[in-house]
Design a protein around this motif. Structure first.
Motif, PDB file in Angstrom:
ATOM      1  N   ASN A 197      -1.361  -2.825  -7.589  1.00 41.51           N
ATOM      2  CA  ASN A 197      -2.565  -2.193  -8.150  1.00 41.51           C
ATOM      3  C   ASN A 197      -3.777  -2.230  -7.244  1.00 41.51           C
ATOM      4  N   ASN A 242      -6.446  -0.352  -5.301  1.00 40.21           N
ATOM      5  CA  ASN A 242      -6.954   1.025  -5.310  1.00 40.21           C
ATOM      6  C   ASN A 242      -7.652   1.303  -3.975  1.00 40.21           C
ATOM      7  N   PRO A 291      -3.429   6.082  -3.627  1.00 39.71           N
ATOM      8  CA  PRO A 291      -2.769   5.584  -4.846  1.00 39.71           C
ATOM      9  C   PRO A 291      -2.468   6.687  -5.868  1.00 39.71           C
ATOM     10  N   ASN A 299       3.406   3.622  -7.462  1.00 39.40           N
ATOM     11  CA  ASN A 299       2.646   2.372  -7.557  1.00 39.40           C
ATOM     12  C   ASN A 299       3.475   1.229  -6.960  1.00 39.40           C
ATOM     13  N   THR A 300       2.837   0.432  -6.096  1.00 43.42           N
ATOM     14  CA  THR A 300       3.597  -0.653  -5.464  1.00 43.42           C
ATOM     15  C   THR A 300       3.683  -1.884  -6.375  1.00 43.42           C
ATOM     16  N   HIS A 315       0.776  -1.244   0.000  1.00 47.93           N
ATOM     17  CA  HIS A 315       0.000   0.000   0.000  1.00 47.93           C
ATOM     18  C   HIS A 315       0.806   1.293   0.000  1.00 47.93           C
TER      19      HIS A 315
END
Ligand SMILES: C[S@@+](CC[C@H](N)C(=O)[O-])C[C@H]1O[C@@H](n2cnc3c(N)ncnc32)[C@H](O)[C@@H]1O
Length: 275
Positions: A264, A266, A255, A260-261, A106
């Motif tokens: 994805n 959201n 996000p 971006n980790t 996250h």
């Protein structure tokens, strides 16, 4: 105490209904399950919003006025992350060392560095709902150097204690259970994080029980808001809190603000601060 807590869990009809709910999700065709679920939400969300109105209006004894949501912390994350880089890294390393998913899935360390940097040595009480294996509790213990850390969870396997960490069994779907936590630990928290069941009833019950327990300046966070389903609902809840004299709130679409980790997810967060 332990046997009393086990007794409580086995008699909790809410825990069973949670299991049933999970089971249904796996056996029903997804489109049918989604249809049933959205019908249920339609009726539920208005009711939950009005519960928040009533509870906090009665606590403040003053008129609630409508205001627009604010973006102070989102602006800080977006434009000033460099100023918080040391704490962003410290939190990342702690979450990974203790195996909490808060960074890897996250990137919550970006928000938490901004929110907690100033209080990491002074905070006295930090609570997290959703203890699991104790990873985040241990991360908080290392980060908030003077704080006692409190964790609650519905699962008896998560109960443990070590220096500066206290845990208790409780069910977020039951107001009685949450008020029982307040009776036993009644105190003013500097930080409360909800990383438990993440369904609106559970999240709103938890707010009703614990937001009044915040210290002045105390920070409350609801993590893991599934934005495909609940962003509008929690934006409204944020507006409700902003209408109260004693609270500041922000709905955070994280996000959009952080790297971006790769997973994805959201997921947004709701922030409420007691002024
Ligand atoms: C995502 S895990 C928590 C992870 C932990 N915060 C960490 O970062 O290491 C979610 C936890 O919520 C607990 N939980 C689920 N439903 C709950 C309920 N109704 N009341 C309290 N806890 C609940 C689960 O037992 C689980 O341990």
């Amino acid at each position: 105490m332990e046997s009393k807590q086990k007794e409580f869990k086995s008699s909790s009809k809410h825990y069973l209904s949670q299991k049933t709910w999970r089971f249904l999700r796996h056996i029903l065709p997804l489109s049918f399950w989604n249809y049933l679920y959205s019908l249920r939400q339609l009726f539920l969300l208005n009711k939950l919003e009005s519960l928040i109105h009533k509870r906090f209006i009665s606590l403040e004894k003053e008129e609630h006025t409508k205001t627009h949501s604010s973006k102070k912390y989102q602006e800080l994350i977006k434009s000033h992350s460099q100023d918080f880089m040391t704490d962003i890294e410290i939190l990342k390393n702690l979450f990974n060392q203790f195996e909490s998913d808060k960074e890897q899935l996250h990137n919550y360390n970006y928000l938490y560095a901004v929110l907690f940097k100033e209080i990491k040595e002074t905070a006295k009480k930090v609570m997290e709902i959703g203890t699991y294996k104790g990873a985040s509790l241990r991360s908080w213990k290392a980060y908030f150097t003077s704080a006692e850390i409190y964790g609650i969870d519905i699962d008896p396997a998560t109960i443990f204690s070590e220096s500066r960490i206290h845990t208790m069994l409780a069910d977020q779907n039951s107001m009685d259970s949450l008020y029982n936590v307040n009776r036993q630990w009644s105190q003013e928290y500097d930080v409360i994080i909800d990383d438990g069941w993440h369904q609106p009833e559970a999240s709103i019950f938890t707010m009703l029980a614990f937001i009044p327990q915040l210290a002045k300046g105390g920070i409350y966070i609801l993590e893991d808001i599934d934005q495909s389903k609940y962003s509008k609902f929690y934006q409204k809840i944020s507006d409700v809190f902003n209408g109260f004299e004693n609270y500041y709130s922000e709905y955070i679409d994280l996000p959009k603000l952080v790297p971006n980790t790769g997973f994805n997810y959201n997921y947004g967060l709701l922030l409420i601060i007691k002024k």
